[in-house]
Write a protein that holds these residues in place. Sequence first.
Motif, mmCIF file in Angstrom:
data_model
loop_
_atom_site.group_PDB
_atom_site.id
_atom_site.type_symbol
_atom_site.label_atom_id
_atom_site.label_comp_id
_atom_site.label_asym_id
_atom_site.label_seq_id
_atom_site.Cartn_x
_atom_site.Cartn_y
_atom_site.Cartn_z
ATOM 1 N N GLN A 1 0.819 -1.220 0.000
ATOM 2 C CA GLN A 1 0.000 0.000 0.000
ATOM 3 C C GLN A 1 0.858 1.277 0.000
ATOM 4 O O GLN A 1 0.368 2.360 -0.287
ATOM 5 C CB GLN A 1 -0.978 0.023 1.180
ATOM 6 C CG GLN A 1 -0.365 0.094 2.537
ATOM 7 C CD GLN A 1 -0.094 -1.288 3.160
ATOM 8 O OE1 GLN A 1 -0.016 -2.293 2.450
ATOM 9 N NE2 GLN A 1 0.071 -1.310 4.459
ATOM 10 N N ASP A 2 2.174 1.159 0.312
ATOM 11 C CA ASP A 2 3.063 2.309 0.308
ATOM 12 C C ASP A 2 3.850 2.439 -0.991
ATOM 13 O O ASP A 2 4.641 3.373 -1.138
ATOM 14 C CB ASP A 2 4.046 2.230 1.492
ATOM 15 C CG ASP A 2 3.344 2.398 2.823
ATOM 16 O OD1 ASP A 2 2.276 3.050 2.841
ATOM 17 O OD2 ASP A 2 3.852 1.903 3.831
ATOM 18 N N GLN A 3 3.634 1.516 -1.928
ATOM 19 C CA GLN A 3 4.327 1.587 -3.220
ATOM 20 C C GLN A 3 3.758 2.751 -4.024
ATOM 21 O O GLN A 3 2.563 3.023 -3.975
ATOM 22 C CB GLN A 3 4.118 0.280 -4.008
ATOM 23 C CG GLN A 3 4.756 -0.938 -3.388
ATOM 24 C CD GLN A 3 6.297 -0.891 -3.469
ATOM 25 O OE1 GLN A 3 6.871 -0.214 -4.291
ATOM 26 N NE2 GLN A 3 6.917 -1.643 -2.576
ATOM 27 N N PRO A 4 4.608 3.434 -4.745
ATOM 28 C CA PRO A 4 4.098 4.541 -5.574
ATOM 29 C C PRO A 4 3.221 4.019 -6.707
ATOM 30 O O PRO A 4 3.479 2.936 -7.237
ATOM 31 C CB PRO A 4 5.364 5.212 -6.120
ATOM 32 C CG PRO A 4 6.451 4.203 -5.952
ATOM 33 C CD PRO A 4 6.051 3.286 -4.843
#
Length: 149
Positions: free
Chosen positions: A144-147
């Motif tokens: 969920q923190d991947q660009p």
Amino acid sequence: MTDLKAVLVRVLRAAYPHEQFPDGPYERTADTILAGVEDDLWHRVALESGLKSLQDSGFQDLSDQATEAVLQEIATAEFFAHIRGVAVVTLYNDHEVWELLGYEGASFDQGGYVNRGFNDLDWLPDPRVEEYDGPDEFVAVADQDQPTV
């Protein structure tokens, strides 16, 4: 207004205190401030009445600590704001002040600072250098923190 120049010089010395500065830079700054209001009636009247008020109160004979208290009281006065606005640029753009402070001046025309003593700050302590001792491994980033692309 030349009779108020001495009061203005005292204001400048109190507002920008540098014991090692001779009177010259402060006097030149005062001259610039006084010349700048010659054709500006509003600022000239404000400056004259403000300096006259300080003169009448015995400002020139006050201790350094007392002058600081007075300057804090008049910090929002229009005439003092005008003095500060001109003085901060004029005083510190004086080449005698540059020499006293160790500033070598602009270096653009000489190729910048990098090759002209960029690291000659011998008046600063040596920087503390520490090695990073964090994890040696790659830390995965949550999905969920991947660009997003």
